[in-house]
Design a protein around this motif. Structure first.
Motif, PDB file in Angstrom:
ATOM      1  N   GLY A 259       0.705  -1.317  -0.160  1.00 58.28           N
ATOM      2  CA  GLY A 259      -0.080   0.053   0.027  1.00 58.28           C
ATOM      3  C   GLY A 259       0.954   1.261   0.149  1.00 58.28           C
ATOM      4  O   GLY A 259       0.455   2.341  -0.543  1.00 58.28           O
ATOM      5  N   LYS A 260       2.062   1.232   0.710  1.00 57.37           N
ATOM      6  CA  LYS A 260       2.879   2.328   0.892  1.00 57.37           C
ATOM      7  C   LYS A 260       3.385   2.607  -0.601  1.00 57.37           C
ATOM      8  O   LYS A 260       3.692   3.616  -0.959  1.00 57.37           O
ATOM      9  CB  LYS A 260       4.058   2.167   1.943  1.00 57.37           C
ATOM     10  CG  LYS A 260       4.554   3.338   2.045  1.00 57.37           C
ATOM     11  CD  LYS A 260       3.816   4.666   2.892  1.00 57.37           C
ATOM     12  CE  LYS A 260       4.698   5.579   3.011  1.00 57.37           C
ATOM     13  NZ  LYS A 260       3.642   6.754   3.742  1.00 57.37           N
TER      14      LYS A 260
ATOM     15  N   ILE B 133      11.511  -0.651  -0.529  1.00 60.55           N
ATOM     16  CA  ILE B 133      11.280  -1.417   0.552  1.00 60.55           C
ATOM     17  C   ILE B 133      11.810  -0.552   1.824  1.00 60.55           C
ATOM     18  O   ILE B 133      11.130  -0.507   2.770  1.00 60.55           O
ATOM     19  CB  ILE B 133      11.610  -2.791   0.633  1.00 60.55           C
ATOM     20  CG1 ILE B 133      10.791  -3.768  -0.249  1.00 60.55           C
ATOM     21  CG2 ILE B 133      11.762  -3.226   2.137  1.00 60.55           C
ATOM     22  CD1 ILE B 133      11.410  -5.144  -0.389  1.00 60.55           C
ATOM     23  N   MET B 134      12.895  -0.192   1.697  1.00 67.46           N
ATOM     24  CA  MET B 134      13.618   0.690   2.729  1.00 67.46           C
ATOM     25  C   MET B 134      13.084   1.877   2.959  1.00 67.46           C
ATOM     26  O   MET B 134      13.120   2.443   3.984  1.00 67.46           O
ATOM     27  CB  MET B 134      15.033   0.696   2.221  1.00 67.46           C
ATOM     28  CG  MET B 134      15.949  -0.497   2.451  1.00 67.46           C
ATOM     29  SD  MET B 134      15.755  -1.240   4.084  1.00 67.46           S
ATOM     30  CE  MET B 134      16.952  -2.854   3.684  1.00 67.46           C
ATOM     31  N   ASN B 135      12.436   2.604   1.902  1.00 66.31           N
ATOM     32  CA  ASN B 135      11.863   3.832   2.103  1.00 66.31           C
ATOM     33  C   ASN B 135      10.403   3.456   2.821  1.00 66.31           C
ATOM     34  O   ASN B 135      10.257   4.232   3.729  1.00 66.31           O
ATOM     35  CB  ASN B 135      11.505   4.549   0.769  1.00 66.31           C
ATOM     36  CG  ASN B 135      12.770   4.969   0.035  1.00 66.31           C
ATOM     37  OD1 ASN B 135      13.791   5.218   0.659  1.00 66.31           O
ATOM     38  ND2 ASN B 135      12.655   5.013  -1.163  1.00 66.31           N
TER      39      ASN B 135
ATOM     40  N   LEU C  24       6.938   3.430   7.334  1.00 65.47           N
ATOM     41  CA  LEU C  24       5.718   2.659   8.338  1.00 65.47           C
ATOM     42  C   LEU C  24       6.301   2.530   9.600  1.00 65.47           C
ATOM     43  O   LEU C  24       5.555   1.534  10.267  1.00 65.47           O
ATOM     44  CB  LEU C  24       5.531   1.606   7.622  1.00 65.47           C
ATOM     45  CG  LEU C  24       4.684   1.937   6.340  1.00 65.47           C
ATOM     46  CD1 LEU C  24       4.533   0.793   5.532  1.00 65.47           C
ATOM     47  CD2 LEU C  24       3.336   2.434   6.387  1.00 65.47           C
ATOM     48  N   LEU C  25       7.505   2.594   9.907  1.00 62.37           N
ATOM     49  CA  LEU C  25       8.145   2.012  11.365  1.00 62.37           C
ATOM     50  C   LEU C  25       7.260   2.452  12.542  1.00 62.37           C
ATOM     51  O   LEU C  25       7.207   1.535  13.509  1.00 62.37           O
ATOM     52  CB  LEU C  25       9.495   2.479  11.333  1.00 62.37           C
ATOM     53  CG  LEU C  25      10.445   1.456  12.337  1.00 62.37           C
ATOM     54  CD1 LEU C  25      10.388   0.355  12.202  1.00 62.37           C
ATOM     55  CD2 LEU C  25      11.762   2.205  12.529  1.00 62.37           C
ATOM     56  N   ALA C  26       6.946   3.558  12.648  1.00 61.69           N
ATOM     57  CA  ALA C  26       6.057   3.972  13.987  1.00 61.69           C
ATOM     58  C   ALA C  26       5.040   2.992  13.810  1.00 61.69           C
ATOM     59  O   ALA C  26       4.389   2.813  15.191  1.00 61.69           O
ATOM     60  CB  ALA C  26       5.824   5.381  13.990  1.00 61.69           C
ATOM     61  N   GLU C  27       4.455   3.040  12.863  1.00 60.86           N
ATOM     62  CA  GLU C  27       2.927   2.401  12.836  1.00 60.86           C
ATOM     63  C   GLU C  27       2.970   0.730  12.719  1.00 60.86           C
ATOM     64  O   GLU C  27       2.200   0.010  13.616  1.00 60.86           O
ATOM     65  CB  GLU C  27       2.229   2.487  11.555  1.00 60.86           C
ATOM     66  CG  GLU C  27       0.838   2.115  11.170  1.00 60.86           C
ATOM     67  CD  GLU C  27       0.391   2.394   9.927  1.00 60.86           C
ATOM     68  OE1 GLU C  27      -0.524   1.663   9.595  1.00 60.86           O
ATOM     69  OE2 GLU C  27       0.842   3.436   9.225  1.00 60.86           O
ATOM     70  N   LEU C  28       4.102   0.257  12.443  1.00 57.22           N
ATOM     71  CA  LEU C  28       4.316  -1.131  12.549  1.00 57.22           C
ATOM     72  C   LEU C  28       5.737  -1.530  12.847  1.00 57.22           C
ATOM     73  O   LEU C  28       6.731  -1.652  12.040  1.00 57.22           O
ATOM     74  CB  LEU C  28       4.097  -1.556  10.938  1.00 57.22           C
ATOM     75  CG  LEU C  28       3.139  -1.726  10.216  1.00 57.22           C
ATOM     76  CD1 LEU C  28       2.939  -1.889   9.038  1.00 57.22           C
ATOM     77  CD2 LEU C  28       1.630  -2.467  11.128  1.00 57.22           C
ATOM     78  N   PRO C  29       5.916  -1.400  14.347  1.00 62.31           N
ATOM     79  CA  PRO C  29       7.332  -1.740  14.810  1.00 62.31           C
ATOM     80  C   PRO C  29       7.785  -3.202  14.329  1.00 62.31           C
ATOM     81  O   PRO C  29       9.247  -3.260  14.073  1.00 62.31           O
ATOM     82  CB  PRO C  29       7.255  -1.899  16.471  1.00 62.31           C
ATOM     83  CG  PRO C  29       5.867  -1.311  16.647  1.00 62.31           C
ATOM     84  CD  PRO C  29       4.908  -1.410  15.023  1.00 62.31           C
ATOM     85  N   ALA C  30       6.973  -4.041  13.874  1.00 59.64           N
ATOM     86  CA  ALA C  30       7.908  -5.356  13.160  1.00 59.64           C
ATOM     87  C   ALA C  30       8.641  -5.190  12.016  1.00 59.64           C
ATOM     88  O   ALA C  30       9.515  -5.778  11.912  1.00 59.64           O
ATOM     89  CB  ALA C  30       6.436  -6.299  13.021  1.00 59.64           C
ATOM     90  N   LEU C  31       8.354  -3.894  11.444  1.00 58.64           N
ATOM     91  CA  LEU C  31       9.373  -3.697  10.399  1.00 58.64           C
ATOM     92  C   LEU C  31      10.680  -3.456  10.696  1.00 58.64           C
ATOM     93  O   LEU C  31      11.549  -3.345   9.699  1.00 58.64           O
ATOM     94  CB  LEU C  31       8.833  -2.666   9.382  1.00 58.64           C
ATOM     95  CG  LEU C  31       7.340  -3.073   8.602  1.00 58.64           C
ATOM     96  CD1 LEU C  31       6.861  -1.563   8.171  1.00 58.64           C
ATOM     97  CD2 LEU C  31       7.273  -3.965   7.844  1.00 58.64           C
TER      98      LEU C  31
END
Length: 449
Positions: free
Chosen positions: A67-68, A285-287, A292-299
């Protein structure tokens, strides 16, 4: 082009409006083709990706990243193909049904796989209920071990069985669903649980919920002390120390760093995929991870794969170029085009000049030639020695005027040219008249007059 009678027709004799329409049509056609070529070149590349996990978490993460990609207009887009788990994803990848797959390093045929990113590390955990007097796999005898995700862990079971000769010691492995694990422990159907999972709070919480515990006691984590030896023989695994207090902090479980095995979840790509596409994918992917890191810490577990030549799953050259900072620059990619641009511009200028020449009215040149031809008749009239010569000149004048009348007059410039031709012809007629009078006066008088 031929006319109705089959004779060739000079395109420059076509009406000016038709010539303008033809050139405009060609320009529109070339412009449209160039636009479609540009849109085709910059269009995003869509790659199919097989994703599956026991709890569906992998699918949710990949869906968020996809989606991103769409939101940020990344040059690569992902079309997800949901599977039941890593085994099915690896099978779809090996069969060439998808371009990408989320796979575990120890599952399936990955001979055609090249790594793009490491998505997560999965740790091998052997856990027994509180009070179990077991600290290492060597102490397991005649025990039944419940395996969560048994189909995915077949290679791991074989590796442990071979390394510790568990068949001789009477150890068996039994598939068990996560929801049934607590009951199987309570009824002593199994003596311990084998699970392979990332050490994230989400999965640790699920593991804690399986085992009974009190303020003073808790699950017993069993070490795999031969992890180093296994890792040397099996490239899919590496030795890993679970930090003290990972499962619980007080009292800490494990009480000290615990040696076990670890494997990786990879995003892999087919070898046939181009370097530019995979380089764009790795960068996208790195971007997305950053955004999305704050929303999905698993990343946060997404990492660069091993770029060494001897890596268990070799990195794709396109991804390696991105990580090494050796992707081709703009000048590297477009240097030849920039070099050829002046030649292309020169050719385009020639085409435009030809179009301009085609659009210019041919009447000016034709009527200028007519004027030149009429002016050339003046000296001939003055030196004509007979009426027959004058009659021949008159026929030539008539022919010039006949041709001029057949040409269209569609602008003011053409009208002026027609006027000039008519004036010249009128002047020549006067010269012919005067020359006839002169010739008649030179003839001798008839005899007897």
């Amino acid at each position: 082009m031929p006319n109705a009678s089959g004779d060739a027709v000079d395109p420059s004799r076509l009406p000016r409006s038709l010539r303008i329409a033809l050139v405009a049509g060609v320009i529109l056609l070339l412009g449209g083709a160039s636009w479609f070529a540009y849109r085709w070149y910059v269009r995003p590349t869509t790659l199919t990706i097989a994703v599956g996990s026991l709890d569906g978490e992998a699918g949710r993460l990949v869906s968020a990243v996809a989606g991103k990609f769409a939101q940020s207009k990344a040059p690569v887009r992902l079309n997800m193909v949901q599977t039941a788990g890593p085994v099915e994803s690896a099978a779809a990848f090996a069969a060439g049904k998808v371009d990408l797959a989320v796979v575990r390093g120890d599952v399936g045929d990955l001979s055609q796989a090249q790594a793009v990113v490491v998505l997560a590390h999965a740790v091998v955990l052997l856990v027994a209920p509180p009070g179990a007097a077991i600290s290492d796999v060597t102490e397991l005898k005649r025990a039944t071990i419940g395996v969560i995700g048994a189909e995915t862990n077949q290679k791991l079971i074989k590796v442990l069985t071979d390394e510790y000769d568990l068949t001789r010691t009477g150890v068996t492995f039994k598939p068990i669903a996560p929801a049934e694990a607590r009951k199987a422990l309570d009824t002593k159907e199994v003596r311990a649980i084998l699970v392979v999972m990332p050490l994230t709070e989400k999965y640790l919480s699920l593991l804690r919920g399986i085992f009974p515990h009190t303020a003073r006691t808790g699950p017993v984590m069993i070490a795999v002390e031969s992890a180093g030896a296994i890792a040397e023989k099996e490239g899919a695994y590496e030795s890993f120390d679970v930090p003290k207090g990972t499962l619980r902090g007080s009292p800490p479980i494990p009480a000290d760093d615990l040696t076990t095995l670890r494997t990786k979840f990879y995003l892999v790509a087919q070898k046939k995929l181009g370097n530019d596409v995979i380089g764009d994918l790795a960068q996208s992917i790195m971007n997305a991870r950053r955004d999305l890191l704050a929303e999905l810490p698993a990343l946060s577990q997404i990492a660069t794969p091993d770029t060494d030549a001897g890596a268990y799953i070799p990195v794709h050259p396109g991804a390696a170029a991105f990580y090494d900072g050796t992707r081709e620059s703009f000048l590297d990619q477009w240097g030849n085009a920039i070099f050829l641009a002046p030649m292309i511009a020169g050719a385009l200028a020639s085409v435009l000049a030809a179009a301009w020449k085609f659009l210019r009215s041919p009447e000016t040149k034709a009527r200028q030639e007519a004027l030149d031809a009429l002016y050339a008749l003046g000296p001939r009239i003055r030196h004509a020695g007979s009426v027959a010569e004058l009659e021949e000149i008159e026929r030539e004048i008539d022919q010039v005027l006949r041709v001029q009348r057949s040409q269209p007059v569609d602008d003011e410039k053409a009208e002026r040219a027609v006027t000039a031709v008519n004036v010249a012809a009128h002047r020549l007629e006067n010269l012919i008249h005067d020359r006839r009078i002169h010739l008649a006066s030179q003839q001798p008088a008839p005899a007897g007059s």
